[in-house]
Write a protein that holds these residues in place. Sequence first.
Motif, short mmCIF file in Angstrom:
data_model
loop_
_atom_site.label_atom_id
_atom_site.label_comp_id
_atom_site.label_asym_id
_atom_site.label_seq_id
_atom_site.Cartn_x
_atom_site.Cartn_y
_atom_site.Cartn_z
N THR A 1 0.84 -1.20 0.00
CA THR A 1 0.00 0.00 0.00
C THR A 1 0.88 1.25 0.00
OG1 THR A 1 -1.71 -1.18 1.24
CG2 THR A 1 -1.84 1.22 1.22
N GLN B 1 -3.31 2.83 -8.04
CA GLN B 1 -4.32 1.82 -8.36
C GLN B 1 -4.21 0.60 -7.45
OE1 GLN B 1 -1.99 3.09 -10.37
NE2 GLN B 1 -2.84 3.73 -12.32
N ILE B 2 -2.99 0.31 -6.98
CA ILE B 2 -2.83 -0.88 -6.15
C ILE B 2 -3.13 -0.61 -4.68
CG2 ILE B 2 -1.14 -1.87 -7.73
CD1 ILE B 2 1.02 -1.30 -5.66
N VAL C 1 -6.53 -2.01 -3.08
CA VAL C 1 -6.55 -3.48 -3.07
C VAL C 1 -5.56 -4.01 -2.03
CG1 VAL C 1 -6.22 -5.56 -4.45
CG2 VAL C 1 -7.28 -3.55 -5.47
N GLN D 1 -6.96 -3.38 1.39
CA GLN D 1 -8.02 -4.34 1.69
C GLN D 1 -7.42 -5.69 2.09
OE1 GLN D 1 -10.80 -5.05 -1.50
NE2 GLN D 1 -11.96 -6.54 -0.34
N LEU D 2 -6.38 -6.11 1.37
CA LEU D 2 -5.72 -7.38 1.67
C LEU D 2 -5.12 -7.33 3.07
CD1 LEU D 2 -4.85 -10.19 0.78
CD2 LEU D 2 -2.83 -9.13 -0.28
N ASP E 1 -9.15 -14.07 -3.11
CA ASP E 1 -9.70 -13.24 -4.18
C ASP E 1 -9.01 -11.87 -4.22
OD1 ASP E 1 -11.67 -12.64 -6.30
OD2 ASP E 1 -12.44 -11.21 -4.82
N THR E 2 -8.82 -11.26 -3.07
CA THR E 2 -8.15 -9.96 -3.02
C THR E 2 -6.69 -10.09 -3.41
OG1 THR E 2 -9.68 -9.28 -1.28
CG2 THR E 2 -7.72 -7.93 -1.59
N GLN F 1 -6.51 -10.22 -7.08
CA GLN F 1 -6.70 -8.88 -7.66
C GLN F 1 -5.40 -8.08 -7.61
OE1 GLN F 1 -10.11 -6.69 -6.10
NE2 GLN F 1 -11.06 -8.65 -5.59
N LEU F 2 -4.70 -8.17 -6.46
CA LEU F 2 -3.43 -7.46 -6.32
C LEU F 2 -2.40 -8.00 -7.30
CD1 LEU F 2 -1.80 -5.33 -4.79
CD2 LEU F 2 -1.19 -7.12 -3.14
N LEU G 1 -3.16 -6.69 -10.80
CA LEU G 1 -2.70 -5.30 -10.94
C LEU G 1 -1.19 -5.26 -11.07
CD1 LEU G 1 -4.98 -3.45 -8.38
CD2 LEU G 1 -4.90 -3.04 -10.85
#
Length: 108
Positions: free
Chosen positions: A54, A64-65, A68, A71-72, A87-88, A91-92, A95
């Motif tokens: 992050t 953009q990352i 996500v 959230q992770l 799932d997260t 997504q990371l 990206l």
Amino acid sequence: MKPTETALYSTVEPEMLDLVELFVDELPDRLGATRIAYDRADWPMLSLLAGQMTTAGFNYGFPQICPVAKQLAEQAEAGSVEEEVLDTLRQLQALGRRIRAGMPPSGD
């Protein structure tokens, strides 16, 4: 990268592009470490690594990352359901595969 995905380039000033290139070079290892932490169910480590992603995303011009990765980190810290965390994480990783060093080609 899939043909429908757009490459992500840093939004930092051009004089920082050398540092961005180092970040991009290290990104596969960082993403790999998050997957290893997930596979080992090492939620504290996964939270730490995602939190670092992050911060790095923000510092190196890849906002953009950030949501996500945040959230992770929060999911890992809270001990969320494994499927949600996976799932997260995916997504990371998706990206991460789109991130590129340098400046976008002209016309982008």
